[in-house]
Each structure stands twice: as structure tokens, then as C-alpha cells.
Design a protein around this motif. Structure first.
Motif, short mmCIF file in Angstrom:
data_model
loop_
_atom_site.label_atom_id
_atom_site.label_comp_id
_atom_site.label_asym_id
_atom_site.label_seq_id
_atom_site.Cartn_x
_atom_site.Cartn_y
_atom_site.Cartn_z
N ALA A 18 0.94 12.41 -1.52
CA ALA A 18 1.47 11.35 -1.60
C ALA A 18 0.64 10.06 -2.08
O ALA A 18 -0.32 9.89 -1.85
CB ALA A 18 2.34 10.04 -0.85
N PRO A 19 0.57 9.39 -3.25
CA PRO A 19 0.38 8.55 -4.20
C PRO A 19 0.45 7.57 -3.74
O PRO A 19 1.43 7.68 -2.63
CB PRO A 19 0.03 8.88 -5.25
N LYS A 20 -0.49 6.99 -3.72
CA LYS A 20 0.31 5.13 -2.97
C LYS A 20 1.51 4.61 -4.01
O LYS A 20 1.23 4.88 -4.93
CB LYS A 20 -1.40 3.71 -3.88
N GLU A 21 2.37 3.43 -3.36
CA GLU A 21 3.91 3.57 -3.80
C GLU A 21 3.29 2.92 -4.84
O GLU A 21 4.22 2.92 -5.98
CB GLU A 21 4.10 2.51 -2.38
N ASP A 22 2.57 1.99 -5.30
CA ASP A 22 2.37 1.21 -6.60
C ASP A 22 1.87 2.49 -7.87
O ASP A 22 1.50 2.18 -9.11
CB ASP A 22 1.56 0.09 -6.74
N ASP A 23 1.31 4.29 -7.75
CA ASP A 23 1.00 4.54 -8.63
C ASP A 23 2.28 4.91 -9.12
O ASP A 23 2.89 5.47 -8.45
CB ASP A 23 -0.02 6.44 -7.53
N PRO A 24 1.94 5.02 -10.57
CA PRO A 24 3.18 5.84 -11.17
C PRO A 24 3.22 7.31 -10.97
O PRO A 24 4.47 7.39 -11.75
CB PRO A 24 2.12 5.61 -13.24
N ASN A 25 2.48 7.76 -10.56
CA ASN A 25 3.41 9.54 -9.54
C ASN A 25 3.73 9.51 -8.51
O ASN A 25 4.16 10.70 -8.09
CB ASN A 25 1.66 10.56 -9.86
N TYR A 26 3.63 8.32 -8.29
CA TYR A 26 4.41 8.66 -7.03
C TYR A 26 5.97 8.85 -7.14
O TYR A 26 6.87 9.79 -5.78
CB TYR A 26 4.60 6.84 -5.82
N ARG A 27 6.58 7.95 -7.69
CA ARG A 27 8.39 8.39 -7.89
C ARG A 27 8.36 9.66 -7.81
O ARG A 27 9.06 10.35 -7.44
CB ARG A 27 8.70 8.06 -8.91
N THR A 28 7.68 10.66 -8.70
CA THR A 28 7.76 12.20 -8.82
C THR A 28 7.65 12.99 -7.96
O THR A 28 8.76 13.73 -7.99
CB THR A 28 6.88 12.38 -10.23
N TRP A 29 6.34 12.12 -7.35
CA TRP A 29 5.96 13.27 -5.74
C TRP A 29 7.27 12.94 -4.54
O TRP A 29 7.37 14.12 -4.14
CB TRP A 29 4.99 12.96 -5.15
#
Length: 161
Positions: A18-29
Motif C-alpha cells: 500500500a502506498p501512503k494515503e496521499d500518494d496518487p496511486n493509493y486509490r488504485t491500490w
């Protein structure tokens, strides 16, 4: 197979972190993780699946299910499978059905055997395993197939590699 076929098996192994919650890829993950969690829980009976609803990741569900339900250390199941194999005979079954049952049981036993093939001499062990299976198959055939049994038993074994 389904999860791997969808290209999401990294969520089972934990490789897809899981990327950090503020990372743009978080939602996709998060979307992909939820989808894999849903697939896992949907593939279980309701009673079992309910136990996994609160796990945070698909990898967590996968690991917990593996620990809880894995049969690789299940001595009683191993004993039961070997007992069934020992007693199994063709009986009223067709040769094809008898062979299919043997194959399924052998595959189940293979889950318990952890052979580490490391050198050319291991072919001797492999040949012994195959030979044991052939003898089991032949010994369980109905008596009217004695002619087939005799021909196969007279064949010389393959040389070791």
C-alpha cells in the motif's frame, strides 16, 4: 488461478504494498486490494468468509487462510489418504475411473512430500516413486486384467538418468 489470471496475485503475496494515503496511486491500490479481498471472501463458504471480513489487506486474508486451512502439516489427513490408497481397488469402477482416483490421491500426497531434487542421483528416487505408483495401480486392477498386469511387470525399468 483466477487472481493470477487477472494479474492481481501481487496482492496475495504482499508484493503490491500500500502506498501512503496521499500518494496518487493509493486509490488504485485500495480498489485493487478490495477487489481481491472480495474475490477471496466470495470463494469461501459464508461461515468461513465472515471470519475474514475485517482483515485490512488481501495478503492478510491469504496468509491467515493459509495458516488456518493449509493441509501440508495435517498428519491425520496424510494418514487417511495413505489408508485410502492402501485399500483402493478397481472393483466395479472402470480402469479410467480407478486411475483417476489414484491420480487424485497421489497428487494429494504430493502436497505433503517436499522433495528437493539437487543432483543426478535423485533420478533414482524419482524412478522409485514412479515404480511404486505403477505397482499400486497394477495391484488394484481386477483379476480379469492379469494379462495386462503381467505384460507391464515384465517390462524392464528405465535406466537412471
Amino acid at each position: 488461478m483466477f487472481v493470477r489470471g487477472k494479474g492481481k496475485d501481487d496482492h496475495l503475496t504482499g508484493t503490491a504494498k500500500a502506498p501512503k494515503e496521499d500518494d496518487p496511486n493509493y486509490r488504485t491500490w485500495k480498489t485493487n486490494n478490495s477487489m481481491v479481498q472480495s474475490w477471496l471472501i466470495s470463494s469461501m463458504t459464508t461461515e468461513i468468509g465472515e471470519n475474514f471480513l475485517l482483515f485490512a489487506t488481501a495478503a492478510d486474508i491469504w496468509e491467515a487462510a493459509k495458516i488456518t486451512y493449509s493441509s501440508t502439516e495435517n498428519t491425520s489427513e496424510l494418514f487417511e489418504t495413505e489408508s485410502i490408497l492402501h485399500e483402493l481397488r478397481q472393483g466395479e469402477s472402470t480402469v479410467t475411473h480407478y486411475f483417476s482416483t489414484l491420480t487424485r490421491l497421489w497428487q494429494k500426497l504430493d502436497l505433503y512430500d517436499n522433495h528437493q531434487w539437487t543432483c543426478p542421483e535423485d533420478s533414482t528416487l524419482y524412478n522409485k516413486i514412479v515404480e511404486t505408483k505403477v505397482f499400486k495401480l497394477l495391484s488394484g486392477l481386477n483379476k480379469e486384467l492379469d494379462e495386462v498386469r503381467g505384460r507391464v511387470l515384465s517390462i524392464k525399468p528405465l535406466p537412471s538418468l
